[in-house]
Scaffold this motif. Structure first.
Motif, PDB file in Angstrom:
ATOM      1  N   LEU A  22     -49.433  43.263  22.964  1.00  0.00           N
ATOM      2  CA  LEU A  22     -48.813  42.049  23.532  1.00  0.00           C
ATOM      3  C   LEU A  22     -47.548  41.642  22.778  1.00  0.00           C
ATOM      4  O   LEU A  22     -47.036  40.543  22.969  1.00  0.00           O
ATOM      5  CB  LEU A  22     -49.806  40.874  23.602  1.00  0.00           C
ATOM      6  CG  LEU A  22     -51.070  41.087  24.437  1.00  0.00           C
ATOM      7  CD1 LEU A  22     -51.911  39.815  24.480  1.00  0.00           C
ATOM      8  CD2 LEU A  22     -50.727  41.535  25.851  1.00  0.00           C
ATOM      9  N   GLN A  23     -47.039  42.539  21.921  1.00  0.00           N
ATOM     10  CA  GLN A  23     -45.780  42.251  21.227  1.00  0.00           C
ATOM     11  C   GLN A  23     -44.605  42.540  22.169  1.00  0.00           C
ATOM     12  O   GLN A  23     -44.697  43.412  23.033  1.00  0.00           O
ATOM     13  CB  GLN A  23     -45.643  43.107  19.956  1.00  0.00           C
ATOM     14  CG  GLN A  23     -46.632  42.727  18.865  1.00  0.00           C
ATOM     15  CD  GLN A  23     -46.567  41.242  18.507  1.00  0.00           C
ATOM     16  OE1 GLN A  23     -45.504  40.709  18.205  1.00  0.00           O
ATOM     17  NE2 GLN A  23     -47.721  40.565  18.563  1.00  0.00           N
ATOM     18  N   ALA A  24     -43.507  41.787  21.997  1.00  0.00           N
ATOM     19  CA  ALA A  24     -42.323  41.982  22.834  1.00  0.00           C
ATOM     20  C   ALA A  24     -41.502  43.157  22.312  1.00  0.00           C
ATOM     21  O   ALA A  24     -41.253  43.251  21.107  1.00  0.00           O
ATOM     22  CB  ALA A  24     -41.486  40.711  22.833  1.00  0.00           C
ATOM     23  N   VAL A  25     -41.108  44.037  23.221  1.00  0.00           N
ATOM     24  CA  VAL A  25     -40.283  45.195  22.846  1.00  0.00           C
ATOM     25  C   VAL A  25     -38.925  45.040  23.527  1.00  0.00           C
ATOM     26  O   VAL A  25     -38.850  44.936  24.752  1.00  0.00           O
ATOM     27  CB  VAL A  25     -40.963  46.511  23.300  1.00  0.00           C
ATOM     28  CG1 VAL A  25     -40.135  47.714  22.861  1.00  0.00           C
ATOM     29  CG2 VAL A  25     -42.384  46.594  22.777  1.00  0.00           C
ATOM     30  N   GLU A  26     -37.855  45.014  22.717  1.00  0.00           N
ATOM     31  CA  GLU A  26     -36.516  44.796  23.298  1.00  0.00           C
ATOM     32  C   GLU A  26     -35.915  46.110  23.777  1.00  0.00           C
ATOM     33  O   GLU A  26     -36.013  47.121  23.089  1.00  0.00           O
ATOM     34  CB  GLU A  26     -35.592  44.165  22.249  1.00  0.00           C
ATOM     35  CG  GLU A  26     -34.214  43.847  22.827  1.00  0.00           C
ATOM     36  CD  GLU A  26     -33.258  43.242  21.806  1.00  0.00           C
ATOM     37  OE1 GLU A  26     -33.669  42.331  21.069  1.00  0.00           O
ATOM     38  OE2 GLU A  26     -32.097  43.697  21.764  1.00  0.00           O
ATOM     39  N   TYR A  27     -35.298  46.084  24.987  1.00  0.00           N
ATOM     40  CA  TYR A  27     -34.614  47.293  25.463  1.00  0.00           C
ATOM     41  C   TYR A  27     -33.193  47.004  25.946  1.00  0.00           C
ATOM     42  O   TYR A  27     -32.467  47.924  26.315  1.00  0.00           O
ATOM     43  CB  TYR A  27     -35.430  47.992  26.567  1.00  0.00           C
ATOM     44  CG  TYR A  27     -35.702  47.133  27.788  1.00  0.00           C
ATOM     45  CD1 TYR A  27     -36.870  46.395  27.884  1.00  0.00           C
ATOM     46  CD2 TYR A  27     -34.794  47.062  28.843  1.00  0.00           C
ATOM     47  CE1 TYR A  27     -37.133  45.611  28.995  1.00  0.00           C
ATOM     48  CE2 TYR A  27     -35.048  46.287  29.951  1.00  0.00           C
ATOM     49  CZ  TYR A  27     -36.221  45.555  30.023  1.00  0.00           C
ATOM     50  OH  TYR A  27     -36.464  44.770  31.128  1.00  0.00           O
ATOM     51  N   TYR A  28     -32.777  45.726  25.948  1.00  0.00           N
ATOM     52  CA  TYR A  28     -31.418  45.414  26.424  1.00  0.00           C
ATOM     53  C   TYR A  28     -30.990  44.063  25.886  1.00  0.00           C
ATOM     54  O   TYR A  28     -31.821  43.145  25.773  1.00  0.00           O
ATOM     55  CB  TYR A  28     -31.394  45.392  27.961  1.00  0.00           C
ATOM     56  CG  TYR A  28     -30.004  45.257  28.540  1.00  0.00           C
ATOM     57  CD1 TYR A  28     -29.139  46.338  28.571  1.00  0.00           C
ATOM     58  CD2 TYR A  28     -29.560  44.053  29.051  1.00  0.00           C
ATOM     59  CE1 TYR A  28     -27.856  46.211  29.081  1.00  0.00           C
ATOM     60  CE2 TYR A  28     -28.280  43.911  29.572  1.00  0.00           C
ATOM     61  CZ  TYR A  28     -27.430  45.001  29.586  1.00  0.00           C
ATOM     62  OH  TYR A  28     -26.170  44.875  30.089  1.00  0.00           O
ATOM     63  N   TYR A  29     -29.701  43.942  25.568  1.00  0.00           N
ATOM     64  CA  TYR A  29     -29.179  42.643  25.115  1.00  0.00           C
ATOM     65  C   TYR A  29     -27.698  42.559  25.442  1.00  0.00           C
ATOM     66  O   TYR A  29     -26.920  43.383  24.967  1.00  0.00           O
ATOM     67  CB  TYR A  29     -29.388  42.483  23.604  1.00  0.00           C
ATOM     68  CG  TYR A  29     -28.904  41.156  23.060  1.00  0.00           C
ATOM     69  CD1 TYR A  29     -29.688  40.017  23.165  1.00  0.00           C
ATOM     70  CD2 TYR A  29     -27.660  41.044  22.432  1.00  0.00           C
ATOM     71  CE1 TYR A  29     -29.240  38.785  22.674  1.00  0.00           C
ATOM     72  CE2 TYR A  29     -27.208  39.822  21.936  1.00  0.00           C
ATOM     73  CZ  TYR A  29     -28.012  38.703  22.055  1.00  0.00           C
ATOM     74  OH  TYR A  29     -27.579  37.499  21.567  1.00  0.00           O
TER      75      TYR A  29
END
Ligand code: PRP
Ligand code: URA
Length: 219
Positions: free
Chosen positions: A119-126
Protein backbone atom coordinates in the motif's frame (compact mmCIF):
# COMPACT_ATOMS: atom_id res chain seq x y z
CA UNK A 1 -20.31 8.74 7.34
CA UNK A 2 -18.84 11.25 9.78
CA UNK A 3 -20.19 14.76 10.32
CA UNK A 4 -18.06 17.88 10.77
CA UNK A 5 -18.75 17.63 14.51
CA UNK A 6 -17.59 13.97 14.52
CA UNK A 7 -14.32 15.10 12.92
CA UNK A 8 -13.82 17.77 15.58
CA UNK A 9 -14.60 15.25 18.35
CA UNK A 10 -12.01 12.83 16.92
CA UNK A 11 -9.39 15.58 16.53
CA UNK A 12 -9.39 15.22 12.72
CA UNK A 13 -8.78 18.35 10.63
CA UNK A 14 -10.73 18.47 7.34
CA UNK A 15 -13.38 20.68 5.79
CA UNK A 16 -16.41 18.57 4.96
CA UNK A 17 -18.31 19.96 1.97
CA UNK A 18 -21.65 18.31 2.64
CA UNK A 19 -23.91 20.42 0.45
CA UNK A 20 -27.10 18.43 -0.33
CA UNK A 21 -26.30 18.40 -4.06
CA UNK A 22 -22.89 16.87 -3.36
CA UNK A 23 -24.35 14.27 -1.02
CA UNK A 24 -27.01 13.29 -3.56
CA UNK A 25 -24.57 13.02 -6.46
CA UNK A 26 -22.03 11.13 -4.34
CA UNK A 27 -24.69 8.58 -3.32
CA UNK A 28 -25.42 7.99 -7.02
CA UNK A 29 -21.70 7.49 -7.68
CA UNK A 30 -21.35 4.94 -4.90
CA UNK A 31 -23.96 2.61 -6.43
CA UNK A 32 -22.12 -0.30 -7.97
CA UNK A 33 -24.35 -0.58 -11.05
CA UNK A 34 -23.65 3.04 -12.10
CA UNK A 35 -22.33 3.27 -15.67
CA UNK A 36 -18.83 4.57 -16.38
CA UNK A 37 -20.29 7.57 -18.22
CA UNK A 38 -22.62 8.48 -15.35
CA UNK A 39 -19.85 7.99 -12.77
CA UNK A 40 -17.52 10.29 -14.67
CA UNK A 41 -20.10 12.97 -15.23
CA UNK A 42 -21.26 12.95 -11.58
CA UNK A 43 -17.63 13.31 -10.48
CA UNK A 44 -17.23 16.26 -12.82
CA UNK A 45 -20.33 17.95 -11.38
CA UNK A 46 -19.19 17.40 -7.78
CA UNK A 47 -15.77 18.80 -8.60
CA UNK A 48 -17.36 22.12 -9.61
CA UNK A 49 -18.72 22.45 -6.09
CA UNK A 50 -15.48 21.29 -4.47
CA UNK A 51 -13.60 23.82 -6.61
CA UNK A 52 -15.71 26.69 -5.24
CA UNK A 53 -15.09 25.59 -1.66
CA UNK A 54 -11.37 24.98 -2.03
CA UNK A 55 -10.70 28.35 -3.68
CA UNK A 56 -12.86 30.38 -1.31
CA UNK A 57 -9.85 32.43 -0.14
CA UNK A 58 -8.36 33.29 -3.55
CA UNK A 59 -6.96 36.84 -3.39
CA UNK A 60 -8.76 39.63 -5.23
CA UNK A 61 -7.72 43.08 -6.38
CA UNK A 62 -9.82 46.00 -7.54
CA UNK A 63 -9.76 46.84 -11.24
CA UNK A 64 -11.19 49.92 -12.92
CA UNK A 65 -13.84 48.90 -15.47
CA UNK A 66 -16.71 50.56 -17.26
CA UNK A 67 -20.21 49.08 -17.26
CA UNK A 68 -22.72 50.40 -19.83
CA UNK A 69 -23.97 52.67 -17.02
CA UNK A 70 -20.82 54.05 -15.35
CA UNK A 71 -17.22 53.45 -14.32
CA UNK A 72 -16.56 51.35 -11.25
CA UNK A 73 -13.84 49.49 -9.39
CA UNK A 74 -14.62 45.77 -9.64
CA UNK A 75 -12.96 42.78 -7.91
CA UNK A 76 -10.88 40.43 -10.10
CA UNK A 77 -8.52 37.59 -9.18
CA UNK A 78 -4.98 38.73 -8.43
CA UNK A 79 -1.57 37.12 -8.30
CA UNK A 80 -0.09 34.27 -10.29
CA UNK A 81 -2.43 31.75 -11.94
CA UNK A 82 -3.21 28.93 -9.54
CA UNK A 83 -2.07 25.38 -10.22
CA UNK A 84 -4.18 22.22 -10.12
CA UNK A 85 -2.08 19.13 -9.49
CA UNK A 86 -3.71 15.83 -10.40
CA UNK A 87 -2.52 12.63 -8.74
CA UNK A 88 -2.67 10.18 -11.64
CA UNK A 89 -4.64 8.65 -12.68
CA UNK A 90 -7.91 9.05 -10.77
CA UNK A 91 -7.11 12.70 -10.00
CA UNK A 92 -7.89 13.49 -13.63
CA UNK A 93 -11.55 12.74 -12.91
CA UNK A 94 -11.64 15.70 -10.50
CA UNK A 95 -9.31 17.85 -12.58
CA UNK A 96 -11.67 18.09 -15.56
CA UNK A 97 -14.43 19.69 -13.50
CA UNK A 98 -12.01 22.01 -11.72
CA UNK A 99 -10.84 23.27 -15.12
CA UNK A 100 -14.46 23.89 -16.16
CA UNK A 101 -14.62 26.40 -13.29
CA UNK A 102 -11.10 27.90 -13.61
CA UNK A 103 -10.04 27.32 -17.24
CA UNK A 104 -6.93 29.49 -16.94
CA UNK A 105 -5.39 27.41 -14.13
CA UNK A 106 -2.02 25.80 -14.76
CA UNK A 107 -1.96 22.01 -14.51
CA UNK A 108 0.58 19.57 -13.12
CA UNK A 109 0.61 15.79 -12.72
CA UNK A 110 2.13 13.52 -10.12
CA UNK A 111 1.99 9.89 -11.25
CA UNK A 112 1.62 7.52 -8.30
CA UNK A 113 0.18 4.07 -7.85
CA UNK A 114 -0.40 2.08 -4.69
CA UNK A 115 1.62 -1.09 -4.45
CA UNK A 116 -1.18 -3.61 -3.81
CA UNK A 117 0.89 -5.55 -1.23
CA UNK A 118 2.56 -2.79 0.78
CA UNK A 119 0.00 0.00 0.00
CA UNK A 120 3.02 2.30 -0.36
CA UNK A 121 2.89 4.97 -3.09
CA UNK A 122 5.22 4.40 -6.04
CA UNK A 123 6.05 7.46 -8.16
CA UNK A 124 6.28 7.11 -11.95
CA UNK A 125 5.76 10.68 -13.23
CA UNK A 126 6.23 14.27 -12.08
CA UNK A 127 5.65 17.44 -14.08
CA UNK A 128 4.36 20.68 -12.59
CA UNK A 129 4.07 24.34 -13.69
CA UNK A 130 7.01 26.70 -13.20
CA UNK A 131 7.23 29.11 -10.25
CA UNK A 132 5.20 26.63 -8.20
CA UNK A 133 6.25 28.38 -5.00
CA UNK A 134 4.38 31.55 -6.06
CA UNK A 135 1.10 29.79 -6.85
CA UNK A 136 -1.85 28.53 -4.88
CA UNK A 137 -1.59 24.77 -5.46
CA UNK A 138 -4.72 22.61 -5.32
CA UNK A 139 -3.84 18.90 -5.26
CA UNK A 140 -6.70 16.66 -6.39
CA UNK A 141 -7.40 12.93 -6.01
CA UNK A 142 -10.84 11.40 -5.40
CA UNK A 143 -9.72 8.98 -2.66
CA UNK A 144 -7.81 9.55 0.60
CA UNK A 145 -7.50 6.01 1.97
CA UNK A 146 -4.24 5.26 3.86
CA UNK A 147 -3.13 8.72 2.60
CA UNK A 148 0.19 7.25 1.45
CA UNK A 149 -0.36 8.65 -2.06
CA UNK A 150 -1.47 12.12 -0.95
CA UNK A 151 1.32 12.39 1.63
CA UNK A 152 3.94 11.41 -0.97
CA UNK A 153 2.53 13.77 -3.62
CA UNK A 154 2.42 16.73 -1.25
CA UNK A 155 5.95 15.99 0.01
CA UNK A 156 7.19 15.85 -3.60
CA UNK A 157 5.55 19.23 -4.28
CA UNK A 158 7.04 20.73 -1.11
CA UNK A 159 10.46 19.45 -2.17
CA UNK A 160 9.84 21.17 -5.52
CA UNK A 161 9.15 24.49 -3.79
CA UNK A 162 5.35 24.57 -3.33
CA UNK A 163 4.26 26.29 -0.12
CA UNK A 164 0.62 27.34 -0.42
CA UNK A 165 -1.23 24.08 -0.92
CA UNK A 166 -4.50 22.31 -0.19
CA UNK A 167 -5.66 18.78 -0.86
CA UNK A 168 -9.11 18.17 -2.36
CA UNK A 169 -10.76 14.76 -2.48
CA UNK A 170 -14.14 13.14 -2.76
CA UNK A 171 -14.10 10.43 -0.06
CA UNK A 172 -11.70 10.07 2.87
CA UNK A 173 -11.13 7.42 5.49
CA UNK A 174 -10.63 8.65 9.07
CA UNK A 175 -7.28 6.80 9.09
CA UNK A 176 -6.18 8.77 6.02
CA UNK A 177 -7.24 12.13 7.42
CA UNK A 178 -5.30 11.38 10.63
CA UNK A 179 -2.16 10.27 8.76
CA UNK A 180 -2.28 13.27 6.42
CA UNK A 181 -2.85 15.72 9.32
CA UNK A 182 0.20 14.26 11.07
CA UNK A 183 2.44 14.32 7.98
CA UNK A 184 1.34 17.72 6.66
CA UNK A 185 -0.35 19.71 9.45
CA UNK A 186 0.01 22.87 7.34
CA UNK A 187 -2.05 21.59 4.38
CA UNK A 188 -5.86 21.81 4.62
CA UNK A 189 -8.01 18.91 3.43
CA UNK A 190 -11.29 19.58 1.63
CA UNK A 191 -13.47 16.47 1.26
CA UNK A 192 -17.05 15.62 0.32
CA UNK A 193 -17.31 12.70 2.77
CA UNK A 194 -15.42 10.92 5.52
CA UNK A 195 -16.49 7.28 5.58
CA UNK A 196 -16.33 4.63 8.30
CA UNK A 197 -12.92 2.91 8.00
CA UNK A 198 -10.42 1.08 5.77
CA UNK A 199 -10.72 -2.64 5.10
CA UNK A 200 -7.82 -5.12 5.15
CA UNK A 201 -6.96 -4.25 1.53
CA UNK A 202 -6.78 -0.52 2.22
CA UNK A 203 -10.13 0.20 0.56
CA UNK A 204 -12.49 2.78 2.01
CA UNK A 205 -15.65 1.31 3.56
CA UNK A 206 -18.32 1.80 2.31
CA UNK A 207 -16.49 3.97 -0.28
CA UNK A 208 -17.12 3.47 -3.96
CA UNK A 209 -14.53 0.86 -4.92
CA UNK A 210 -11.52 1.63 -7.10
CA UNK A 211 -11.97 5.21 -8.31
CA UNK A 212 -9.55 4.89 -11.23
CA UNK A 213 -11.21 1.75 -12.54
CA UNK A 214 -14.66 3.30 -12.25
CA UNK A 215 -13.64 6.56 -13.97
CA UNK A 216 -11.83 4.88 -16.83
CA UNK A 217 -13.83 1.64 -17.06
CA UNK A 218 -10.74 -0.53 -16.65
CA UNK A 219 -12.41 -3.37 -14.75
C1 PRP B 1 -6.03 5.38 -5.77
C2 PRP B 1 -6.53 6.79 -5.55
C3 PRP B 1 -5.44 7.39 -4.73
C4 PRP B 1 -4.97 6.24 -3.91
C5 PRP B 1 -5.52 6.39 -2.53
O1 PRP B 1 -5.07 5.36 -6.76
O2 PRP B 1 -6.79 7.47 -6.73
O3 PRP B 1 -4.38 7.92 -5.51
O4 PRP B 1 -5.48 5.05 -4.50
O5 PRP B 1 -5.03 5.41 -1.69
P1 PRP B 1 -4.04 5.73 -0.49
O6 PRP B 1 -4.62 6.91 0.23
O7 PRP B 1 -4.09 4.48 0.33
O8 PRP B 1 -2.69 6.01 -1.05
P2 PRP B 1 -4.44 3.98 -7.33
O9 PRP B 1 -3.19 3.65 -6.60
O10 PRP B 1 -5.51 2.92 -7.33
O11 PRP B 1 -4.00 4.37 -8.77
P3 PRP B 1 -4.87 4.82 -10.03
O12 PRP B 1 -5.39 6.21 -9.75
O13 PRP B 1 -3.87 4.81 -11.13
O14 PRP B 1 -5.98 3.84 -10.23
N1 URA C 1 -8.18 3.78 -3.85
C1 URA C 1 -9.42 3.69 -4.38
O1 URA C 1 -9.60 3.94 -5.57
N2 URA C 1 -10.43 3.32 -3.58
C2 URA C 1 -10.27 3.06 -2.29
O2 URA C 1 -11.25 2.73 -1.58
C3 URA C 1 -8.97 3.16 -1.74
C4 URA C 1 -7.94 3.53 -2.55
Amino acid sequence: MLSQQDLIDKGLKATLVDHPLIQHKLSLMREKQQSTAAFRSLLREISWLLCFESTRDLPLEMKAIETPVEAMKAPVLSGKKLAFISILRAGNGLLDGMLDVIPSARVGHVGLYRDPDTLQAVEYYYKVPNKIGERLVVVVDPMLATANSAIAAVQRLKDGGAVNMRFVCLISAPEGVKAFNEAHPDIPIVTAAVDSHLNDHGYIVPGLGDAGDRIFGTK
